[in-house]
Write a protein that holds these residues in place. Structure first.
Motif, PDB file in Angstrom:
ATOM      1  N   UNK A  85       4.866   4.410   0.847  1.00 41.90           N
ATOM      2  CA  UNK A  85       3.821   5.103   0.105  1.00 41.90           C
ATOM      3  C   UNK A  85       4.376   6.307  -0.646  1.00 41.90           C
ATOM      4  N   UNK A 100       4.461   7.112  -4.483  1.00 32.89           N
ATOM      5  CA  UNK A 100       3.946   8.371  -5.008  1.00 32.89           C
ATOM      6  C   UNK A 100       4.961   8.991  -5.970  1.00 32.89           C
ATOM      7  N   UNK A 111       4.101   9.722  -9.778  1.00 38.35           N
ATOM      8  CA  UNK A 111       4.109  11.094 -10.274  1.00 38.35           C
ATOM      9  C   UNK A 111       5.129  11.244 -11.400  1.00 38.35           C
ATOM     10  N   UNK A 171       3.590   9.637 -14.509  1.00 40.30           N
ATOM     11  CA  UNK A 171       2.241  10.011 -14.898  1.00 40.30           C
ATOM     12  C   UNK A 171       2.313  10.941 -16.095  1.00 40.30           C
ATOM     13  N   UNK A 222       5.718  22.709   0.909  1.00 39.97           N
ATOM     14  CA  UNK A 222       4.333  22.812   1.352  1.00 39.97           C
ATOM     15  C   UNK A 222       4.030  21.839   2.467  1.00 39.97           C
ATOM     16  N   UNK A 223       4.605  20.667   2.371  1.00 36.38           N
ATOM     17  CA  UNK A 223       4.286  19.662   3.374  1.00 36.38           C
ATOM     18  C   UNK A 223       5.127  19.854   4.627  1.00 36.38           C
ATOM     19  N   UNK A 270       3.754  22.349   6.964  1.00 33.52           N
ATOM     20  CA  UNK A 270       2.374  22.218   7.423  1.00 33.52           C
ATOM     21  C   UNK A 270       2.005  20.928   8.126  1.00 33.52           C
ATOM     22  N   UNK A 271       2.816  19.923   7.986  1.00 30.90           N
ATOM     23  CA  UNK A 271       2.491  18.659   8.649  1.00 30.90           C
ATOM     24  C   UNK A 271       3.753  18.109   9.284  1.00 30.90           C
ATOM     25  N   UNK A 278      -2.508  20.801   2.372  1.00 29.27           N
ATOM     26  CA  UNK A 278      -1.136  20.430   2.709  1.00 29.27           C
ATOM     27  C   UNK A 278      -1.074  18.920   2.696  1.00 29.27           C
ATOM     28  N   UNK A 279      -0.056  18.392   2.063  1.00 23.37           N
ATOM     29  CA  UNK A 279       0.065  16.948   2.032  1.00 23.37           C
ATOM     30  C   UNK A 279      -0.656  16.325   0.853  1.00 23.37           C
ATOM     31  N   UNK A 280      -1.370  17.135   0.105  1.00 22.41           N
ATOM     32  CA  UNK A 280      -1.981  16.609  -1.109  1.00 22.41           C
ATOM     33  C   UNK A 280      -1.023  16.804  -2.259  1.00 22.41           C
ATOM     34  N   UNK A 281      -0.913  15.770  -3.070  1.00 21.59           N
ATOM     35  CA  UNK A 281      -0.109  15.940  -4.255  1.00 21.59           C
ATOM     36  C   UNK A 281      -1.040  16.176  -5.429  1.00 21.59           C
ATOM     37  N   UNK A 290      -0.932  15.846  -8.568  1.00 25.42           N
ATOM     38  CA  UNK A 290      -1.031  14.871  -9.658  1.00 25.42           C
ATOM     39  C   UNK A 290      -1.690  13.564  -9.247  1.00 25.42           C
ATOM     40  N   UNK A 291      -1.832  13.352  -7.959  1.00 25.29           N
ATOM     41  CA  UNK A 291      -2.442  12.100  -7.520  1.00 25.29           C
ATOM     42  C   UNK A 291      -3.937  12.280  -7.333  1.00 25.29           C
ATOM     43  N   UNK A 292      -4.663  11.177  -7.422  1.00 28.25           N
ATOM     44  CA  UNK A 292      -6.112  11.257  -7.284  1.00 28.25           C
ATOM     45  C   UNK A 292      -6.490  11.422  -5.820  1.00 28.25           C
ATOM     46  N   UNK A 335      -5.696   8.230  -3.921  1.00 28.77           N
ATOM     47  CA  UNK A 335      -4.278   8.061  -3.607  1.00 28.77           C
ATOM     48  C   UNK A 335      -3.847   9.030  -2.516  1.00 28.77           C
ATOM     49  N   UNK A 355      -4.759   7.938   1.053  1.00 32.40           N
ATOM     50  CA  UNK A 355      -3.807   6.974   1.603  1.00 32.40           C
ATOM     51  C   UNK A 355      -2.500   7.644   2.017  1.00 32.40           C
ATOM     52  N   UNK A 356      -2.032   8.526   1.148  1.00 28.33           N
ATOM     53  CA  UNK A 356      -0.774   9.206   1.447  1.00 28.33           C
ATOM     54  C   UNK A 356      -0.922  10.072   2.699  1.00 28.33           C
ATOM     55  N   UNK A 357      -2.029  10.814   2.735  1.00 27.74           N
ATOM     56  CA  UNK A 357      -2.277  11.711   3.864  1.00 27.74           C
ATOM     57  C   UNK A 357      -2.462  10.949   5.163  1.00 27.74           C
ATOM     58  N   UNK A 380      -5.557  18.129  -8.525  1.00 24.82           N
ATOM     59  CA  UNK A 380      -5.297  19.439  -9.128  1.00 24.82           C
ATOM     60  C   UNK A 380      -6.544  19.996  -9.811  1.00 24.82           C
ATOM     61  N   UNK A 381      -7.503  19.119 -10.108  1.00 21.97           N
ATOM     62  CA  UNK A 381      -8.761  19.607 -10.704  1.00 21.97           C
ATOM     63  C   UNK A 381      -9.800  19.952  -9.649  1.00 21.97           C
TER      64      UNK A 381
END
Lengths: 262, 402
Positions: A19, A23, A27, A30, A97-98, A101-102, B101-104, B106-108, B111, B114-116, B149-150
């Motif tokens: 995954x 990603x 990214x 994108x 960041x990750x 924190x995780x 944390x763990x959110x990117x 640029x991804x929705x 997405x 699933x990643x998290x 990001x939005x």
């Protein structure tokens, strides 16, 4: 053995590696107009430039193989290797960041850089197949060695990325060293020229660079329809394995300090 | 069987340990070469801390900023390793330590879910199963295909909490983050956490919001400067923390450093007065009683709302009254004083009770302070006991004959 425990935990997290690789690919492309086509365009454009410079101006000998496919067949695996390293080394620091924190096995991050580079590799490879057809390259059974070459190369890239990404957490210089290093490394590997041009008395020294026999073997099994030079390829595989084991154990040793330092 | 055993843990950080580049470290390396080791400075983020939490239990952690609360969560979630001591955790640990944390970016949202989920150790199939629930809980249906990001910070929390709470963790660690969300989501999250706890998930909850801690947790831990000051029953621990906090603020006031004084009202004591104004610990059913609430407000607080909740020992809520509902506009508070609540007849039946007094802001949203006090009520004539209900009607019986 802690090595096997680590590998087992990593296997448990394999979906995360997939995954995360996806990603990185997403990214990366994108908000670009060409999107994934860049994976083709980068090696292809480099091939065109190399062909003009080295084949037309300097007339580098290419063992009778048309220079475009001679260089492209080496550039595709080389770019896979170079991208693995240049994106893998800074990857831990990029993901501060990750990491702080995780929890998850940290090697997922640099390994996913290799996974993402592999996606580019596969796409660029499709063009290589097209060129092989275009130049009427005779395909032999040696092509079945391709997965073996990929495994050796990935092992080497993993070892380096694991070691250097961990070291980069402590010394941010490491990333720049590898960025410059990878460029020089290409000239030490038979990408733009043929192994044949290397003087015989230096050949063992030259082939001690594991990427030299690996790139040479790609070209032999894909384009020339020849077996690899076994002694050199086995040497490259052994060196890669040692680098992988060393890099991984260094990574695991430093891992527990990452969150405190980053 | 405890789900978490935190045994004699110390965690040390090196101050100024910022190994930026090799060049920065050349002086240090040279000094090492000539045998003069540079003096290293350490801080103990945690010192000899021990506690355990039973399976399905909930532990609240409170303390001032920099006390080591987050360090505990980071140790529990294996993000960082202790300098000494051993930690045992049982099962899958899910932690929400910091926002997004763990959110990117640029991804929705989709997405990122699933990643998290994968980061927290779920297989794709398992995330598929939970996906709709996660989205529904976060109330982000409309934005799920928008890059995060939005998202606003509130939306981040909603998504982050939803993922963390829906992966069926055995242990759930929640840091301050919920403070960012809006009230209704906060309430919803507390409810979800309670639900998880009732389904045998062990919860460790760090918050500045003492009321949330009291709602969520039976047990709590108060730490300051890396040491556990008090642990045990949540009410005692909260009281210990409030005392500590008040002292700290007094010290600040003495230094006339008013900038850092928070908007707080300390309930310094609660007294029960009988009809003659004498203080008592034991009350009589049906008698006139005054509850006197001593307060201390270091800073001016505009029109607060006082509330008083009484629970029987078994947790049954007997009543909850607020000054707002009684149609009383409170004046602004500043300095020391007291509030009296007069009960013409204290109509509680015999038993053991707990009184919880708290002060909210004029909109009833923020908590300024709270305090608990236990008390007993006896019936002058007979001790009826718990089975006789809570209400003492104070009836006069009469008998008539035809």
């Amino acid at each position: 053995m802690s090595f096997f425990r680590n590998v087992r935990e990593l296997i448990r997290y394999r979906e995360l590696v997939f995954m995360w690789s996806a990603r990185s690919v997403k990214v990366r492309y994108k908000q670009t107009l060409l999107g994934i086509l860049w994976a083709i365009f980068r090696p292809f454009a480099t091939m065109v430039v190399f062909t003009v410079i080295f084949s037309k101006f300097f007339q580098v000998p290419s063992e009778g193989i048309p220079y475009p496919i001679f260089s492209y067949s080496a550039l595709v695996p080389w770019m896979f290797f170079a991208t693995s390293i240049t994106t893998g080394v800074p990857s831990l620091v990029y993901n501060i960041g990750i990491v702080t924190k995780i929890y998850f096995p940290r090697e997922v991050i640099p390994l996913s850089s290799i996974g993402a580079a592999f996606v580019d590799f596969v796409i660029a490879f499709i063009i290589l197949i097209g060129m092989m057809i275009f130049y009427h390259v005779a395909i032999t059974l040696w092509i079945f060695l391709l997965p073996v070459l990929i495994v050796i190369q990935v092992m080497l890239a993993m070892g380096i990325s694991l070691f250097a990404s961990a070291a980069n957490v402590f010394y941010r210089d490491v990333r720049f060293i590898f960025e410059v290093g990878v460029q020089l490394w290409m000239y030490l590997s038979p990408v733009i020229y043929s192994v044949e041009t290397v003087p015989q008395k230096f050949i063992w020294l030259y082939m001690a660079n594991p990427m030299a026999p690996i790139i040479d073997s790609y070209r032999r099994i894909l384009i020339a329809g020849q077996p690899p030079q076994w002694k050199f390829l086995i040497m490259a595989a052994s060196i890669s394995l040692v680098i992988f084991l060393g890099g991984y154990s260094y990574f695991k040793k430093m891992e527990e300090k990452f969150a405190d330092i980053i | 069987m405890p789900a978490i055993v935190f045994n004699n843990i110390s965690k040390k950080y090196e101050i100024g340990l910022r190994l930026g580049s090799i060049r920065d470290n050349i002086p240090m390396m040279l000094r090492k070469l000539i045998g003069r080791n540079p003096k290293r400075e350490y801080i103990w983020a945690l010192k000899d801390a021990s506690f355990d939490v039973d399976r399905g239990g909930a532990l609240g952690i409170i303390g001032p900023n920099g006390a080591g609360k987050t360090t505990i969560l980071k140790l529990l979630s294996r993000i960082t390793k202790p300098t000494s001591g051993t930690i045992k955790t049982e099962g899958r640990v899910s932690a929400l330590i910091e926002l997004g944390a763990g959110f990117h970016p640029d991804l929705t949202g989709r997405e990122n879910i699933y990643l998290n989920g994968a980061i927290l150790g779920l297989k794709k199939r398992e995330i598929d199963e939970r996906f709709d629930k996660i989205v529904a809980f976060s109330e982000l249906e409309k934005f799920i295909d928008t890059p995060v990001k939005y998202y606003s910070s509130g939306m981040h929390v909603r998504l982050g909490f939803s993922v963390a709470a829906h992966i069926n963790p055995d242990i759930l660690l929640i840091d301050e983050v919920l403070a960012v969300g809006d009230m209704s989501f906060k309430r919803k999250s507390l409810k979800k956490m309670t639900e998880l706890r009732n389904n045998d998930t062990t919860v460790v909850f760090v918050s500045h919001d003492l009321r949330s801690i009291e709602i969520m947790c039976k047990e709590a831990l108060f730490i300051a400067n890396g040491r556990i000051i008090s642990k045990g029953d949540v009410r005692d621990v909260v009281t210990a923390y409030q005392m500590y906090d008040m002292e700290r603020i007094n010290v600040m006031r003495e230094k006339s450093d008013t900038s850092d004084i928070p908007d707080e009202v300390f309930i310094t004591d609660i007294h029960f007065l009988d009809i003659n104004g004498n203080e008592r610990d034991t009350l009589y059913s049906g008698e006139k009683t005054t509850v006197r609430i001593d307060y201390y407000a270091p800073k001016r607080i505009e029109k607060p709302i006082f509330a008083m909740k009484v629970e029987r020992a078994d947790g049954l809520i007997c009543f909850l009254v607020r000054t707002r509902h009684s149609g009383i506009a409170m004046e602004d508070l500043e300095g020391e004083g007291h509030i009296d609540a007069e009960f013409e007849n204290f109509n509680l039946n015999a038993g053991s009770y707990n009184m919880h007094v708290f002060v909210n802001d004029s909109k009833d949203i923020l908590l300024y302070g709270s305090r608990n006090k236990s008390f007993r009520v006896i019936n002058k004539d007979v001790d009826f006991g718990i089975n006789s209900g809570i209400y003492f009607p104070g009836i006069k019986w009469r008998q008539f004959r035809k």
